[in-house]
Scaffold this active site. Structure first.
Site, PDB file in Angstrom:
ATOM      1  N   LYS A  13      29.090 -42.207 -19.842  1.00  0.00           N
ATOM      2  CA  LYS A  13      29.235 -41.237 -20.918  1.00  0.00           C
ATOM      3  C   LYS A  13      30.292 -40.178 -20.619  1.00  0.00           C
ATOM      4  O   LYS A  13      30.934 -39.685 -21.541  1.00  0.00           O
ATOM      5  CB  LYS A  13      27.858 -40.680 -21.265  1.00  0.00           C
ATOM      6  CG  LYS A  13      27.531 -39.306 -20.917  1.00  0.00           C
ATOM      7  CD  LYS A  13      26.056 -39.043 -21.137  1.00  0.00           C
ATOM      8  CE  LYS A  13      25.389 -38.714 -19.829  1.00  0.00           C
ATOM      9  NZ  LYS A  13      25.945 -37.575 -19.105  1.00  0.00           N
ATOM     10  N   ARG A 127      29.789 -47.609  -7.192  1.00  0.00           N
ATOM     11  CA  ARG A 127      30.463 -46.318  -7.106  1.00  0.00           C
ATOM     12  C   ARG A 127      30.253 -45.735  -5.704  1.00  0.00           C
ATOM     13  O   ARG A 127      31.161 -45.159  -5.117  1.00  0.00           O
ATOM     14  CB  ARG A 127      29.864 -45.382  -8.160  1.00  0.00           C
ATOM     15  CG  ARG A 127      30.847 -44.411  -8.743  1.00  0.00           C
ATOM     16  CD  ARG A 127      30.503 -44.024 -10.162  1.00  0.00           C
ATOM     17  NE  ARG A 127      29.424 -43.039 -10.209  1.00  0.00           N
ATOM     18  CZ  ARG A 127      28.980 -42.472 -11.332  1.00  0.00           C
ATOM     19  NH1 ARG A 127      29.529 -42.789 -12.492  1.00  0.00           N
ATOM     20  NH2 ARG A 127      28.025 -41.608 -11.321  1.00  0.00           N
TER      21      ARG A 127
END
Ligand code: AMP
Length: 196
Positions: A13, A127
Site C-alpha cells: 500500500k 524483504r
C-alpha cells in the site's frame, strides 16, 4: 480527494500511495514515515517511539492523533490527501472522523488492500532477506506486525464498511495491476479531480 488506504504490512500500500498521490496531486501522508523521520532526527518524539516501532507494536493513540492533527492542519492538506498507515485502531478512526468533521473535510473513500496472510509472510521474508531495509523488517518483528494488524487494525475495515466509505481491492498482482484497481476504486467516488 481525501482518501485512506488500509492494509496489512507487506500489502504494497505504501508503493501505491506514492503513485496515487502523484496522480491526484495531493500529499501522501505516511505516519510510519513521519515516525521514522523523527527517530532519525533524534527528536523527543523519536526517542519515545523508537523501541515501540522496532518491536512491531503500535505507538499510543494519543500520540498518533496529535501527529496527524498537526499534519492535517498544514496548508497542503487543504488540497486533499492520502493517508497511509493511519488510522490503525478504531479509536484513531473515531478521532479522525471528529477532526475532519470540524474542518468540514470528510473522507471520500477508504480503500482496503486484500492479500492472503501466507503471501504477506512470503513478501516480508524476501524483504528481510534482501537486507538493508527498515529496522522493523526482520522476520520476528514482521510476524508481530501482522499479529498486531489482525488484532488492532482489521477492525478499522469494519468501521469504514459501516460508514459506507469502504472499497476493497485485490492486492495481488504486479504494481501496475494493483494501481489500475486502486485508480478504479478511487474514481468510483464522486468529486474526484485528477491533476492534468
Ligand atoms: P508503517 O510504515 O506504516 O508500517 O509504520 C511503521 C511503524 O510505525 C508501525 O509498525 C508502528 O509501530 C508505527 N506506526 C505507524 N503508524 C501508526 C499508527 N497510526 N498508530 C500506531 N503506530 C503507528
Amino acid at each position: 480527494m481525501r482518501s485512506v488506504l488500509v492494509g496489512p504490512p507487506g500489502a504494497g500500500k505504501g508503493t501505491q500511495a506514492v503513485l496515487l498521490a502523484k496522480e491526484l496531486g495531493v500529499p501522501h501522508i505516511s505516519t510510519g514515515e513521519m515516525l521514522r523521520e523523527s527517530i532519525a532526527s533524534g527528536s523527543e518524539l523519536g526517542k519515545r517511539v523508537k523501541a515501540i516501532t522496532e518491536a512491531g507494536n503500535l505507538v499510543p493513540d494519543g500520540t498518533m492523533i496529535d501527529i496527524i492533527a498537526g499534519r492535517l492542519s498544514k496548508s497542503d492538506a487543504a488540497l486533499g490527501f492520502i493517508l497511509d498507515g493511519f488510522p490503525r485502531t478504531v479509536a484513531q478512526a473515531e478521532a479522525l472522523k471528529v477532526l475532519l468533521e470540524k474542518k468540514d473535510m470528510p473522507i471520500d473513500v477508504v480503500v482496503a488492500f486484500v492479500v492472503p496472510e501466507d503471501i504477506l509472510l512470503g513478501r516480508i521474508q524476501s524483504r528481510a532477506k534482501a537486507g538493508g531495509g527498515r529496522a522493523d523488517d526482520n522476520l520476528e518483528v514482521a510476524a508481530k506486525r501482522l499479529k498486531v494488524y489482525w488484532e488492532q487494525t482489521a477492525p478499522v475495515i469494519s468501521f469504514y464498511r459501516d460508514s459506507g466509505l469502504l472499497v476493497e481491492i485485490d492486492g495481488l498482482g504486479t504494481i501496475d495491476e494493483v494501481r489500475v484497481r486502486l485508480d478504479k476504486a478511487v474514481r468510483s467516488r464522486k468529486g474526484v479531480k485528477i491533476k492534468q
